[in-house]
Scaffold this active site. Structure first.
Site, PDB file in Angstrom:
ATOM      1  N   HIS A   1      14.934  -6.227  -6.231  1.00 54.41           N
ATOM      2  CA  HIS A   1      14.563  -5.743  -5.144  1.00 54.41           C
ATOM      3  C   HIS A   1      16.386  -6.336  -4.065  1.00 54.41           C
ATOM      4  O   HIS A   1      17.362  -7.142  -4.411  1.00 54.41           O
ATOM      5  CB  HIS A   1      13.942  -7.166  -5.125  1.00 54.41           C
ATOM      6  CG  HIS A   1      13.622  -7.723  -3.616  1.00 54.41           C
ATOM      7  ND1 HIS A   1      13.668  -8.837  -3.135  1.00 54.41           N
ATOM      8  CD2 HIS A   1      13.558  -7.320  -2.373  1.00 54.41           C
ATOM      9  CE1 HIS A   1      12.922  -8.974  -2.220  1.00 54.41           C
ATOM     10  NE2 HIS A   1      13.001  -7.985  -1.716  1.00 54.41           N
TER      11      HIS A   1
ATOM     12  N   HIS B   1      19.467  -8.306  -5.743  1.00 54.80           N
ATOM     13  CA  HIS B   1      19.079  -9.834  -6.562  1.00 54.80           C
ATOM     14  C   HIS B   1      17.390  -9.186  -7.451  1.00 54.80           C
ATOM     15  O   HIS B   1      17.025  -8.010  -7.837  1.00 54.80           O
ATOM     16  CB  HIS B   1      18.198 -11.366  -5.921  1.00 54.80           C
ATOM     17  CG  HIS B   1      17.467 -10.825  -4.702  1.00 54.80           C
ATOM     18  ND1 HIS B   1      17.609 -10.162  -3.660  1.00 54.80           N
ATOM     19  CD2 HIS B   1      16.080 -11.522  -5.608  1.00 54.80           C
ATOM     20  CE1 HIS B   1      16.242 -10.379  -3.443  1.00 54.80           C
ATOM     21  NE2 HIS B   1      15.147 -10.913  -4.050  1.00 54.80           N
TER      22      HIS B   1
ATOM     23  N   ASP C   1      14.098 -10.459  -9.057  1.00 49.78           N
ATOM     24  CA  ASP C   1      13.244 -11.641  -9.488  1.00 49.78           C
ATOM     25  C   ASP C   1      11.801 -11.828 -10.218  1.00 49.78           C
ATOM     26  O   ASP C   1      11.991 -10.899 -11.340  1.00 49.78           O
ATOM     27  CB  ASP C   1      12.195 -11.378  -8.162  1.00 49.78           C
ATOM     28  CG  ASP C   1      13.004 -11.396  -6.423  1.00 49.78           C
ATOM     29  OD1 ASP C   1      12.917 -12.956  -6.428  1.00 49.78           O
ATOM     30  OD2 ASP C   1      12.512 -11.004  -6.246  1.00 49.78           O
TER      31      ASP C   1
ATOM     32  N   LYS D   1      25.795   5.122   0.160  1.00 44.81           N
ATOM     33  CA  LYS D   1      27.607   5.281  -0.429  1.00 44.81           C
ATOM     34  C   LYS D   1      28.425   5.012   0.933  1.00 44.81           C
ATOM     35  O   LYS D   1      27.697   5.606   1.779  1.00 44.81           O
ATOM     36  CB  LYS D   1      28.318   5.857  -1.092  1.00 44.81           C
ATOM     37  CG  LYS D   1      27.633   4.851  -2.697  1.00 44.81           C
ATOM     38  CD  LYS D   1      29.058   6.248  -3.277  1.00 44.81           C
ATOM     39  CE  LYS D   1      28.152   5.875  -5.018  1.00 44.81           C
ATOM     40  NZ  LYS D   1      28.295   6.697  -5.953  1.00 44.81           N
TER      41      LYS D   1
HETATM   42 MN    MN Z   1      12.767 -10.831  -3.861  1.00 47.29          MN
END
Ligand code: MN
Length: 204
Positions: free
Chosen positions: A36, A42, A44, A190
């Site tokens: 995500h 991160h 999940d 970037k």
């Molecule tokens: Mn999440």
């Protein structure tokens, strides 16, 4: 099990995420790991339990190396249908890109039938010590989720157990493909290279 927290946080008139409905797998329990790209990238980690997905946000991603103890922050239960969700979440809660990094089914270490497994898992969840076997494409074998005592309320550790699937080095980011929507986004967005000192001198 309740999906009220999940429902309150989201506006389903704008978000493509599934609505808060309780549902279950027919035979085997499901798990999913989504990658995500929200305000921070991160992972999940979600385990089906009693009609919902118990969910943890894992900042560094899961690891197949037993030496890596990954911080996993427990978040609100997600609906069962979320196991198939990928896409773009617009402005609002969790805005960004979601892709499925790994999925499959899972069982207890004792390999109970689904009904017994859920009963045992619920007790283990309450005790803050979950052990299970993942049957994914990337994540395989025994894992544990252990609640940290005396820390933040929702802090757990996701740990790979030593077994035939364990490895000495693992980076979940390396297990992604260049064509993943998040990797495409990261490449396209970037930071531009800083102008060199020589260039600066030249223009002054
Ligand atoms: Mn999440």
């Amino acid at each position: 099990m309740s999906l009220s927290k999940y429902t309150i946080k989201r506006n389903f008139t704008v978000s493509p995420e599934p609505g808060g409905k309780i549902a279950k797998s027919k035979i085997k329990l499901s798990f999913v790991v989504q990658r995500h790209k929200a305000s921070h990238l991160h992972y999940d980690f979600r385990l089906e339990m009693e009609g919902v997905l118990k969910s943890w946000a894992v900042p560094k991603g899961p690891s197949m190396n037993p030496a890596d103890k990954r911080l996993a922050m427990m978040v609100e239960d997600h609906p069962y249908a979320y196991k198939d969700f990928k896409g773009v979440i617009p402005e609002g809660y969790g805005a960004g890109i979601v892709e499925i990094w790994d999925k499959g089914n899972y069982s207890t270490i004792e390999k109970n039938d689904a009904v017994t497994a859920e009963k045992n898992l619920r007790a283990a969840l309450k005790a803050g010590n979950l052990k299970f076997i993942l049957h994914g494409k990337k994540l395989k074998g025994e894992f544990a989720l252990v609640k940290l005592k005396g820390k933040q309320e929702n802090a757990w550790l996701l740990i790979k157990h030593k077994d035939e699937f364990a490895v000495d080095e693992y980076d979940s980011e390396k297990e992604t493909t260049a064509t993943s929507p998040i990797n495409k986004w990261l490449t396209e967005n970037k930071q531009p290279q800083k102008k060199s000192l020589a260039y600066k001198h030249h223009t002054s």
